[in-house]
Design a protein around this motif. Sequence first.
Motif, PDB file in Angstrom:
ATOM      1  N   THR B 172       0.836  -1.201   0.000  1.00 58.03           N
ATOM      2  CA  THR B 172       0.000   0.000   0.000  1.00 58.03           C
ATOM      3  C   THR B 172       0.871   1.251   0.000  1.00 58.03           C
ATOM      4  O   THR B 172       0.561   2.237  -0.658  1.00 58.03           O
ATOM      5  CB  THR B 172      -0.926  -0.030   1.219  1.00 58.03           C
ATOM      6  N   ARG B 173       1.992   1.180   0.749  1.00 59.27           N
ATOM      7  CA  ARG B 173       2.921   2.302   0.741  1.00 59.27           C
ATOM      8  C   ARG B 173       3.515   2.476  -0.655  1.00 59.27           C
ATOM      9  O   ARG B 173       3.663   3.581  -1.141  1.00 59.27           O
ATOM     10  CB  ARG B 173       4.046   2.015   1.735  1.00 59.27           C
ATOM     11  N   PHE B 174       3.893   1.355  -1.271  1.00 59.43           N
ATOM     12  CA  PHE B 174       4.448   1.475  -2.630  1.00 59.43           C
ATOM     13  C   PHE B 174       3.446   2.141  -3.553  1.00 59.43           C
ATOM     14  O   PHE B 174       3.783   3.052  -4.318  1.00 59.43           O
ATOM     15  CB  PHE B 174       4.837   0.095  -3.176  1.00 59.43           C
ATOM     16  N   ALA B 175       2.197   1.676  -3.475  1.00 60.31           N
ATOM     17  CA  ALA B 175       1.204   2.176  -4.428  1.00 60.31           C
ATOM     18  C   ALA B 175       0.991   3.675  -4.268  1.00 60.31           C
ATOM     19  O   ALA B 175       0.893   4.403  -5.260  1.00 60.31           O
ATOM     20  CB  ALA B 175      -0.114   1.427  -4.255  1.00 60.31           C
ATOM     21  N   SER B 176       0.943   4.149  -3.022  1.00 60.64           N
ATOM     22  CA  SER B 176       0.668   5.576  -2.886  1.00 60.64           C
ATOM     23  C   SER B 176       1.934   6.408  -2.920  1.00 60.64           C
ATOM     24  O   SER B 176       1.979   7.451  -3.553  1.00 60.64           O
ATOM     25  CB  SER B 176      -0.130   5.835  -1.612  1.00 60.64           C
ATOM     26  N   GLU B 177       3.003   5.922  -2.279  1.00 61.44           N
ATOM     27  CA  GLU B 177       4.184   6.768  -2.132  1.00 61.44           C
ATOM     28  C   GLU B 177       5.108   6.697  -3.344  1.00 61.44           C
ATOM     29  O   GLU B 177       5.619   7.718  -3.803  1.00 61.44           O
ATOM     30  CB  GLU B 177       4.931   6.317  -0.872  1.00 61.44           C
ATOM     31  N   VAL B 178       5.306   5.512  -3.887  1.00 62.75           N
ATOM     32  CA  VAL B 178       6.262   5.368  -4.986  1.00 62.75           C
ATOM     33  C   VAL B 178       5.570   5.498  -6.343  1.00 62.75           C
ATOM     34  O   VAL B 178       5.982   6.280  -7.195  1.00 62.75           O
ATOM     35  CB  VAL B 178       7.022   4.032  -4.889  1.00 62.75           C
ATOM     36  N   ALA B 179       4.515   4.714  -6.535  1.00 68.82           N
ATOM     37  CA  ALA B 179       3.899   4.692  -7.860  1.00 68.82           C
ATOM     38  C   ALA B 179       2.912   5.833  -8.060  1.00 68.82           C
ATOM     39  O   ALA B 179       2.643   6.248  -9.178  1.00 68.82           O
ATOM     40  CB  ALA B 179       3.190   3.355  -8.085  1.00 68.82           C
ATOM     41  N   GLY B 180       2.364   6.338  -6.958  1.00 74.30           N
ATOM     42  CA  GLY B 180       1.353   7.388  -7.113  1.00 74.30           C
ATOM     43  C   GLY B 180       0.038   6.848  -7.642  1.00 74.30           C
ATOM     44  O   GLY B 180      -0.742   7.589  -8.218  1.00 74.30           O
ATOM     45  N   ASP B 181      -0.199   5.556  -7.451  1.00 74.70           N
ATOM     46  CA  ASP B 181      -1.478   4.948  -7.838  1.00 74.70           C
ATOM     47  C   ASP B 181      -2.113   4.360  -6.584  1.00 74.70           C
ATOM     48  O   ASP B 181      -2.085   3.147  -6.374  1.00 74.70           O
ATOM     49  CB  ASP B 181      -1.268   3.810  -8.851  1.00 74.70           C
ATOM     50  N   PRO B 182      -2.666   5.171  -5.706  1.00 74.18           N
ATOM     51  CA  PRO B 182      -3.147   4.637  -4.420  1.00 74.18           C
ATOM     52  C   PRO B 182      -4.432   3.845  -4.595  1.00 74.18           C
ATOM     53  O   PRO B 182      -5.497   4.255  -4.152  1.00 74.18           O
ATOM     54  CB  PRO B 182      -3.354   5.893  -3.568  1.00 74.18           C
ATOM     55  N   LEU B 183      -4.326   2.699  -5.204  1.00 73.11           N
ATOM     56  CA  LEU B 183      -5.525   1.924  -5.549  1.00 73.11           C
ATOM     57  C   LEU B 183      -5.741   0.742  -4.629  1.00 73.11           C
ATOM     58  O   LEU B 183      -6.720   0.017  -4.758  1.00 73.11           O
ATOM     59  CB  LEU B 183      -5.408   1.434  -6.999  1.00 73.11           C
ATOM     60  N   ILE B 184      -4.779   0.484  -3.744  1.00 70.56           N
ATOM     61  CA  ILE B 184      -5.004  -0.569  -2.740  1.00 70.56           C
ATOM     62  C   ILE B 184      -4.832   0.074  -1.377  1.00 70.56           C
ATOM     63  O   ILE B 184      -4.032   0.991  -1.197  1.00 70.56           O
ATOM     64  CB  ILE B 184      -4.041  -1.765  -2.887  1.00 70.56           C
ATOM     65  N   ASN B 196      -7.124  -4.343   0.422  1.00 73.86           N
ATOM     66  CA  ASN B 196      -8.030  -4.606  -0.689  1.00 73.86           C
ATOM     67  C   ASN B 196      -8.099  -3.393  -1.607  1.00 73.86           C
ATOM     68  O   ASN B 196      -7.558  -2.337  -1.298  1.00 73.86           O
ATOM     69  CB  ASN B 196      -9.421  -4.996  -0.200  1.00 73.86           C
ATOM     70  N   THR B 197      -8.743  -3.597  -2.715  1.00 71.99           N
ATOM     71  CA  THR B 197      -8.925  -2.504  -3.662  1.00 71.99           C
ATOM     72  C   THR B 197     -10.213  -1.775  -3.307  1.00 71.99           C
ATOM     73  O   THR B 197     -10.995  -2.232  -2.490  1.00 71.99           O
ATOM     74  CB  THR B 197      -9.057  -3.056  -5.093  1.00 71.99           C
ATOM     75  N   PHE B 198     -10.427  -0.649  -3.940  1.00 68.40           N
ATOM     76  CA  PHE B 198     -11.686   0.046  -3.754  1.00 68.40           C
ATOM     77  C   PHE B 198     -12.737  -0.641  -4.609  1.00 68.40           C
ATOM     78  O   PHE B 198     -12.422  -1.184  -5.666  1.00 68.40           O
ATOM     79  CB  PHE B 198     -11.546   1.515  -4.138  1.00 68.40           C
ATOM     80  N   PRO B 199     -14.001  -0.614  -4.168  1.00 67.82           N
ATOM     81  CA  PRO B 199     -15.035  -1.300  -4.950  1.00 67.82           C
ATOM     82  C   PRO B 199     -15.037  -0.789  -6.394  1.00 67.82           C
ATOM     83  O   PRO B 199     -14.876   0.411  -6.620  1.00 67.82           O
ATOM     84  CB  PRO B 199     -16.333  -0.921  -4.233  1.00 67.82           C
ATOM     85  N   GLU B 200     -15.148  -1.664  -7.316  1.00 63.02           N
ATOM     86  CA  GLU B 200     -15.251  -1.322  -8.745  1.00 63.02           C
ATOM     87  C   GLU B 200     -13.960  -0.778  -9.338  1.00 63.02           C
ATOM     88  O   GLU B 200     -13.925  -0.350 -10.471  1.00 63.02           O
ATOM     89  CB  GLU B 200     -16.357  -0.276  -9.019  1.00 63.02           C
ATOM     90  N   HIS B 201     -12.880  -0.714  -8.533  1.00 58.82           N
ATOM     91  CA  HIS B 201     -11.620  -0.227  -9.086  1.00 58.82           C
ATOM     92  C   HIS B 201     -10.561  -1.288  -8.878  1.00 58.82           C
ATOM     93  O   HIS B 201     -10.197  -1.569  -7.748  1.00 58.82           O
ATOM     94  CB  HIS B 201     -11.171   1.058  -8.394  1.00 58.82           C
ATOM     95  N   GLU B 202     -10.071  -1.862  -9.936  1.00 58.36           N
ATOM     96  CA  GLU B 202      -9.018  -2.836  -9.732  1.00 58.36           C
ATOM     97  C   GLU B 202      -7.675  -2.118  -9.599  1.00 58.36           C
ATOM     98  O   GLU B 202      -7.566  -0.913  -9.855  1.00 58.36           O
ATOM     99  CB  GLU B 202      -9.005  -3.862 -10.849  1.00 58.36           C
ATOM    100  N   PHE B 203      -6.678  -2.862  -9.165  1.00 55.18           N
ATOM    101  CA  PHE B 203      -5.346  -2.309  -8.950  1.00 55.18           C
ATOM    102  C   PHE B 203      -4.634  -2.218 -10.299  1.00 55.18           C
ATOM    103  O   PHE B 203      -3.701  -2.937 -10.584  1.00 55.18           O
ATOM    104  CB  PHE B 203      -4.585  -3.220  -7.972  1.00 55.18           C
TER     105      PHE B 203
END
Lengths: 238, 830
Positions: B172-184, B196-203
């Motif tokens: 989750t840190r990678f997704a928001s901090e490194v990739a800038g895709d905070p989808l999990i 988990n992912t947000f409803p209706e939004h896959e990673f």
Amino acid sequence: MGYFEGFGVTLKQWGVGTTTKEYRGGRTNRQGEINPKDQKAPKPERVHGRHVLNRYEDGMEKCIGCELCAGVCPANCIYVRGKDNPVEDPKSPGERYGYVYEINYLRCIHCDLCVEACPTQAITETKLFEFSFTNRQDAIYTKDELLVGDDGKPQNLPWEDWRPGEDEHTSGWMRATSSSGKASFLGTTNWNGELGYGVRPSELPQDEKDASVTLAAAEHDHSDHDHSDHDHSDHGGH
Amino acid sequence: MTATENPESASPETNPGVPFTLNGVEFHANDGELLIDAAKRHGVHIPHFCYHPRMTPVGMCRMCLVEVDTGRGAGLQPSCMLPVTPNMKVNTESEPTTKAQDGVLELLLINHPLDCPVCDKGGECPLQDNAYAFGPGESRFVEEKRHYEKPIPISDLVYLDRERCILCDRCTRFASEVAGDPLIHFIGRGAQTEVNTFPEHEFSSYFSGNTVQICPVGALTAKPYRFAARPWDLSETESTSMVDSTGARVALHSSQDRLVRIQGVDSDATNWGWLSDKERFIYEATDSPERLTEPLVRDGSGDAVPTRWNNAVKQVVEALARPSDPRRIGVIGGARLTLESQYAWAKLLKGLGAVDNIDAQLGDGLPAELVLGLPKATIDSACQPGGVVVLLGPDLKEELPTLYLRLRHAIQFDGVSLVEISPRVTSFGDTVAARLNPLPGATGQIAKALADGMVGTSIGRSSAEELSAAHKLLISDRPVTVILGRGNLAESTDIIASAVASLRRANPNAKFLTALRRGNVHGALEMGLTPGYLPGAQPLSAAVDGWDMAPRSRGLDTAGILKSAVNGTLDTLVLLGADPLTDFPDSKLAAAAFERVGTVISVDTFMTASTGRADVVLPAAMFGEVDGTFLNLEGRISPVQAKVTSPGQTRADWMIAAEVAAAAGGDLGFTTLAELRSDIAANVPGFSDVHWDRTGHGADGPVITGIRSWEPTLTETAPIPPADDYGLRLVVDRKLWDNGTMTLAAASLKGQVGDAVMSVSPADLARLRIPSGNEASVAVGGGDARTVVVMSDPRVPVGAAHVPFHLNGVDASDFLVTGQPVIDIRIQAL
Ligand code: SF4
Ligand code: SF4
Ligand code: SF4
Ligand code: FES
């Protein structure tokens, strides 16, 4: 001089008769009985022969394709590939099953380490070593050949000499260590039920077993054996 | 231990640092260094899960607790959150420490399924390793464990098994901090906390595969690798990714002579261990049934039939010898090849064959003068704290994703200011310091305004404030790097050259990074696979030993070669891993060229549209199957290594060149890779002391190109006035997932390719009275109208229309016309 000495060995053996015998593969007489000359010699209970892949009582394969047996094999003779279990028609319980399983009997040294490594008691060894092949293809047993049949009994391949009763003790019962990794089965059965044989009773402790074989030997064994390594707990081996 | 962890080196000589005591021995830490890092540097491993050296520590898992005494008595502290302070006393082996480790592991294993035999992480699992090394050995927990549905797909490439998750926050840190895709994200509380992912939004992140690599357990697994092998039957080699020109360091993993996995290797200079999913999963293409495995020649009836190598080579020699003049031969491609193969082909065609119609870029790159001649920056120099980066080019996330991650980190954490001069808003979003989105044709004008300081009034959509902010940054005394690329295939490179001229005038100290997307394209230009240059960016007049027949007059680029074919002045076309029919922006020109050209020779790895039209096909070995060298966009040299055997009769490209030379009665002067490398070392300036075989930690090779004896000549051109009130300026750019040969050949990746739509700014769409998502009729000039779906997109500047190239859906090449500086289209409601 020395030239002729070598022949001495040959000459000494002249007329002594052979000790190597042809293996006659259980020929039967006219009455259908096995020729007494062709009886197999009795084998120790834990002799290591060719492998079988077992099934659970419901027919599911025990092998989960984890490759631990292949990883531990010192002769590098096992080849396993895992795959996702088909959702509609699972081959084994859980996510993964072994979809390729091969043992090369030109390499196998029957050390039984694969049996020790297997987390599900899928692979075990029979007592059968009377098998010979004339080509490499036959020597590499595939999963179809290793899997027990629908009756839970090992398959008798054309180049193998199975005798009645020899399929007994082919199962997880034959492991040297319990599946917790401990060197003793004391008190716990620890092998799951299987197709064909169901659940077997737990094995006797070594000393009682020894005693049941020969009392004298057991007595002797006891005197210099320390059983402190026997650990009754099977909890939490991870 | 994951492959991305890499000890930093210290310099205790210059600064003695912070004294502290570790298990009774006195050491020195660097200023501000975390205890866990300092201990590692001094050879003491502190077990951990959530700490990752490339991400902010969060102290989630408590595995790294050690006993620390800072003078107020000993207590347990998480070493990943604790900078070393003077005279701190640390004990990593004390009774309280081991008791804490036992406790943490027992707690983690309470709800852990212990799936190890079927878990892809089993055998390389930090939880297994730590449980063995630091765990209590027994659990007191006999109750039923927590259960979740076994793996759930969180994207097309990644599965999540929530039972195995230890809530370390790495993914989750990678997704928001490194990739800038905070989808999990974490959801739930207490024992019910799960990722988990947000409803209706896959990673759906371009970087999702990194979470699999850094997950310390088998909670996140990659679909392509799922159950493909176990760690103990993998064999591993370090190499360099050839997917794009960043040159990320990778580890190739194979089992049974098949590539089954690629992992990122932490290289300080390039990718920091991160990879895009394209770099990570592209290995699947090596196994594709589309691979060419035997030479093919066209027989009398026009079918391509398998043949023997010597027959195919003989036909190649004939096709190259037949034209009366080497100017009737054209060569396209070469960016797929290793540096050595590029040199071999350049020497064969230029050095022995006097051909200069050679171009490794397919009309979608930059002029070779700019790539070879501008003073080079490095990724590190561009990302240095306090720097200024001018992005004159494409959305880096789409074209060079690992470079994007480095730059994103520099902007977020190191105070780098980004000036964006792109045809539309890029993925850097609001993190930019100044955003200028000139309309195609006005890029040069904006750059000129920045150079002249004419920033008092707005230009197009770029406001005066943005312009003056950009101007101030550009002329500041902070180090300035220009990242130069081709942000718009529908805008001519003259306009980019003009903008570069202005930027250089504004700040003569600015350094450049050329963000070309094709793999080893920088190597190809350096080795002479571009018109007008001999290897090492030497002019055609230079004397190179062994290149006796080198051409003396400048040849044609890809567009010129294709036009020459259309005019009937091209007899033989050689394709070095190029597919101009689908990859050249103007596919109409390419198709017309293939109609008229004489013989087509294709040296390729896959059966592409162009290879399908070739008269002779020579099958080549590809990435993962050949040894060689890669030159990245910085000019950094790093090794490419073979891991598996190449299939069928395929051969390394340089061997094919040597074979053709020998069959033609010539001599390239080398028959082994070592001889080929000595030839390069002897004849290409800058390559004389290259260590070809560097691997391991020294694998960040040196930057060996960049200082030239010549300067590119650049002229500032006048802006092209905007289209009439009804027209829109076309912007065509690239997406990461497009219908490229490799992407389509990789089974898991081909589904990633999306549908192209035309996007227009909301204001324009309102003016055109077309509801977003509706079909409209689009025409270029007086050409035929096509019906396409038009969407509203605020990232597109007013007056422009954007279409991605080479996707499904709208075919951008319908609108691209070679030779036009900009392209105006008309959109009308149906
Ligand atoms: S036989 Fe046992 S050890 Fe071998 S793959 Fe199957 S489950 Fe794993
Ligand atoms: S994550 Fe590690 S400990 Fe957990 S099941 Fe997988 S291999 Fe075993
Ligand atoms: S999925 Fe893996 S990386 Fe993510 S929080 Fe769980 S254990 Fe950590
Ligand atoms: S590594 Fe320090 S708390 Fe997780």
